[in-house]
Structures are given as structure tokens and as C-alpha cells.
Design a protein around this motif. Structure first.
Motif, mmCIF file in Angstrom:
data_model
loop_
_atom_site.group_PDB
_atom_site.id
_atom_site.type_symbol
_atom_site.label_atom_id
_atom_site.label_comp_id
_atom_site.label_asym_id
_atom_site.label_seq_id
_atom_site.Cartn_x
_atom_site.Cartn_y
_atom_site.Cartn_z
ATOM 1 N N ARG A 84 0.806 -1.217 0.000
ATOM 2 C CA ARG A 84 0.000 0.000 0.000
ATOM 3 C C ARG A 84 0.841 1.270 0.000
ATOM 4 O O ARG A 84 0.285 2.379 0.001
ATOM 5 C CB ARG A 84 -0.958 0.024 1.198
ATOM 6 N N LEU A 86 2.511 2.017 -2.533
ATOM 7 C CA LEU A 86 2.458 2.449 -3.923
ATOM 8 C C LEU A 86 1.537 3.661 -4.067
ATOM 9 O O LEU A 86 0.438 3.680 -3.489
ATOM 10 C CB LEU A 86 1.933 1.320 -4.811
ATOM 11 N N PRO A 87 1.923 4.657 -4.828
ATOM 12 C CA PRO A 87 1.039 5.805 -5.044
ATOM 13 C C PRO A 87 -0.217 5.427 -5.817
ATOM 14 O O PRO A 87 -1.260 6.065 -5.688
ATOM 15 C CB PRO A 87 1.911 6.781 -5.834
ATOM 16 N N ARG A 88 -0.114 4.365 -6.617
ATOM 17 C CA ARG A 88 -1.251 3.854 -7.379
ATOM 18 C C ARG A 88 -1.086 2.356 -7.516
ATOM 19 O O ARG A 88 0.006 1.868 -7.796
ATOM 20 C CB ARG A 88 -1.320 4.518 -8.760
ATOM 21 N N GLN A 89 -2.161 1.612 -7.273
ATOM 22 C CA GLN A 89 -2.071 0.162 -7.304
ATOM 23 C C GLN A 89 -1.993 -0.355 -8.741
ATOM 24 O O GLN A 89 -2.935 -0.220 -9.523
ATOM 25 C CB GLN A 89 -3.273 -0.456 -6.580
ATOM 26 N N THR A 90 -0.843 -0.958 -9.062
ATOM 27 C CA THR A 90 -0.630 -1.594 -10.359
ATOM 28 C C THR A 90 0.100 -2.907 -10.146
ATOM 29 O O THR A 90 0.821 -3.076 -9.146
ATOM 30 C CB THR A 90 0.213 -0.721 -11.298
ATOM 31 N N GLY A 93 3.797 -2.479 -9.923
ATOM 32 C CA GLY A 93 4.325 -1.985 -8.657
ATOM 33 C C GLY A 93 4.850 -3.076 -7.746
ATOM 34 O O GLY A 93 5.651 -2.809 -6.842
ATOM 35 N N PRO A 124 -4.110 -5.126 -6.619
ATOM 36 C CA PRO A 124 -5.150 -5.080 -7.659
ATOM 37 C C PRO A 124 -5.562 -6.485 -8.086
ATOM 38 O O PRO A 124 -4.755 -7.426 -8.066
ATOM 39 C CB PRO A 124 -4.477 -4.310 -8.797
ATOM 40 N N PHE A 233 -9.874 5.257 0.614
ATOM 41 C CA PHE A 233 -9.585 3.877 0.214
ATOM 42 C C PHE A 233 -10.911 3.141 0.122
ATOM 43 O O PHE A 233 -11.979 3.739 0.313
ATOM 44 C CB PHE A 233 -8.602 3.187 1.172
ATOM 45 N N ASP A 234 -10.862 1.849 -0.171
ATOM 46 C CA ASP A 234 -12.085 1.087 -0.415
ATOM 47 C C ASP A 234 -13.093 1.286 0.719
ATOM 48 O O ASP A 234 -12.773 1.101 1.900
ATOM 49 C CB ASP A 234 -11.747 -0.396 -0.562
#
Length: 327
Positions: A84, A86-90, A93, A124, A233-234
Motif C-alpha cells: 500500500r 504504492l502511489p497507485r495500485q498496479t 508496482g 489489484p 480507500f475502499d
């Protein structure tokens, strides 16, 4: 305290364990002294498993757990999580370089030579189709950085894909009276695979403590204030994705079936333990009194069939339309 086997590991974990998100942050203010008192109370109650993550207070939670372990002679299994930051979930990453850095940071925070259990932290959905990521985790086990690994998931579909990887030992998933979908197929499949299940958000962010009211206030830095609609977040992580007012009403409908002498929290935790696929529930706690109350749920008698039917009916009528198909 009673204990249950975690997957194919040699560990038998306390069926009520300790979730260390709240002592790291995003649940309002808490001092390190209060947090350590709560952690020590957990161990005194027989807890031998703590779940934390590198992003809980940017390492604060992990460092507190390290301080606890240094001060105690008890055997304590510690799980942490990574991903988590990561700046964006990929999928990209979760490279070997990033995983190495995250693991090394957690090893330092926890003052450990190896991580007992590393869990990918709600990666993801597409990641579960990339076997090379799990191959990297296998490499870290062979190298001695990890003892075992698992995943923390948002969706049932992710959990089902995760347990196809043969060395995966645990799945952490939201499971409580307001999130019952795992019962349908996942629990039996996990039992067949001998994969442990860690029930997270077991009290629906406190809704199932029965202590909240319509006018209850939460601090600005408490996710129950700032993430009610998934702003950070979710949304499923906050009140299990259940509308606050709906959740309060459902809790009131549950009160008549709470066993005499038990609290709502203890009842909600005992409900989770009625499912033998679950290794443990991991409620948080910022104060020793909360922790002691939670741990006492392990000593409650099994809930009668009629009570289980009430919870199922309430879920189907009030909660299921809001959450069941989402996660």
C-alpha cells in the motif's frame, strides 16, 4: 483462550488475535503508552498472533510490536503486509525491487531476521493472474527473508484465485455479521486447500460493538469520519461498507439474541468463531479494557442454531442488498 491451526504452518493461533491498525493511525489519536498497554493486555489474555502493516502509521505500528516482543518472553507470531506504499495500485508496482525494499523496511521496523507471515496488502485484482509475483515471494522464502506468505483481499474472487498458488498459507478477508458472502463457497474451498483464514474488520469498524449512536462523533483523522464513502480507500474497509444508519438499526435488531452476560462485541466475535474455516478474528484495540473484552469472546459457549438463523435472516433482509455483490 482457544487456539486454531493456521493453514499448513506449524502455528496454532489464538482464535481472538490482535489487529494493529488502530495503534498505528487512522483511528483517532492514541499514545504509544496506551498502545503498548493494549498489546500487553492481549498477550496476558493468551493472544499469540498480531497482524500489522508497513503503512499503519508509516511503520509506527510495526515498531510498537517490536517493542512489545523485546519486552516479553512469550512466543508471538507477527504478520505484516506490504503493497500500500504504492502511489497507485498496479501489477507492475509489485516488482522484485519494490518487494525487497518493503520487506527490508519491515524487517528493520520489527527488529526481525525474517518475517513470520508477509501478506500482499489488497493488491489489484489483476495481480492474481501474474504467477511471477508469487514466484518472487517463493524466492524470498527460500532466501530466508520470509517464513510464509499470504494475501489480504477485498473481494471473494481475489481470494479464490489466491488459494490456487500452492505455497500461499493464509487469506485475510473481511468477515463479520454484516459481511457473510465468504460462507457461500470460499470457506469450503479454503478448507480443502488447507489455507488459513484471518477474519479482518470483525466488528465492522466498531458498529458491532453496539456502542455507537446516530450522533456519535469521530476525530478528523479517524477513517470512520473521512472514508465513509470511500474517499481515501475502499469503502468496504469502513463500517464494512454498510451505511452507518442502516448498521445502527441492524445492531439494535441483534441485541435481543446476545447471550446473557455477554457484550455485543463478544457476541459478534463468537459468531465468527462458529465457522471452523476461520483461524482467527483480528479485532483492534486501543485500550486494555477493549482488548480484554474482545479476548473473552473465546470463552463464550457456542451460539444456538436459532441465534445463527436470526443473524442470517437479518443479513439477508437488511444488509445483503447493500454489500453482497460488491465484494
Amino acid at each position: 483462550m482457544n487456539y486454531r491451526q493456521l493453514g499448513r504452518t506449524p502455528w496454532k493461533l489464538s482464535e481472538i488475535s490482535f489487529g494493529a491498525w488502530a495503534i498505528g493511525g487512522a483511528w483517532g489519536s492514541v499514545s504509544d503508552e496506551e498502545s503498548l498497554a493494549a498489546l500487553n493486555q492481549a498477550i496476558d489474555c493468551g493472544v499469540n498472533f498480531i497482524d500489522t502493516a508497513d503503512v499503519y502509521g508509516d511503520g509506527r505500528s510495526e515498531r510498537l510490536v517490536a517493542r512489545l516482543k523485546k519486552s516479553r518472553k512469550d512466543d508471538i507470531v507477527v504478520a505484516t503486509k506490504a503493497g500500500r506504499k504504492l502511489p497507485r495500485q498496479t501489477v507492475e508496482g509489485y516488482s522484485r525491487e519494490n518487494l525487497t525494499r518493503w520487506i527490508d523496511d519491515s524487517l528493520q521496523n520489527l527488529s526481525a531476521d525474517a518475517l513470520d507471515l508477509l501478506q500482499l496488502h489488497c493488491p489489484p485484482t489483476a495481480l492474481y493472474d501474474h504467477a511471477e509475483v508469487f514466484g518472487r515471494l517463493d524466492d524470498f522464502v527460500r532466501e530466508g527473508k520470509l517464513r510464509y506468505y499470504g494475501v489480504s483481499v477485498e473481494k471473494i474472487e481475489e481470494a479464490m484465485k489466491a488459494i490456487a498458488y500452492p505455497q500461499l498459507q493464509a487469506v485475510q478477508i473481511i468477515f463479520n455479521c454484516f459481511r457473510q458472502r465468504p460462507i457461500e463457497a470460499f470457506f469450503e474451498r479454503a478448507k480443502e486447500k488447507k489455507v488459513g483464514i484471518l477474519a479482518r474488520v470483525p466488528l465492522a469498524s466498531g458498529l458491532l460493538t453496539g456502542k455507537f449512536r446516530g450522533d456519535s462523533k469521530f476525530a478528523r483523522d479517524d477513517h470512520r469520519n473521512f472514508n465513509r464513502h470511500g474517499e481515501a480507500f475502499d469503502v468496504g474497509e469502513t463500517f464494512s461498507g454498510v451505511d452507518y444508519e442502516t448498521g445502527l438499526a441492524a445492531v439494535e435488531d441483534l441485541r435481543p439474541v446476545v447471550p446473557a452476560g455477554a457484550t455485543m462485541s463478544q457476541f459478534a466475535l463468537r459468531w465468527i468463531l462458529m465457522f471452523d474455516a476461520v483461524t482467527c478474528a483480528i479485532p483492534g484495540g486501543k485500550r486494555p479494557g477493549q482488548v480484554e473484552e474482545n479476548c473473552s469472546a473465546s470463552d463464550l459457549a457456542p451460539l444456538p442454531r436459532e441465534t445463527m438463523e436470526v443473524v442470517e435472516r437479518l443479513y439477508n433482509e437488511r444488509i445483503r442488498p447493500l454489500v453482497h455483490s460488491r465484494w
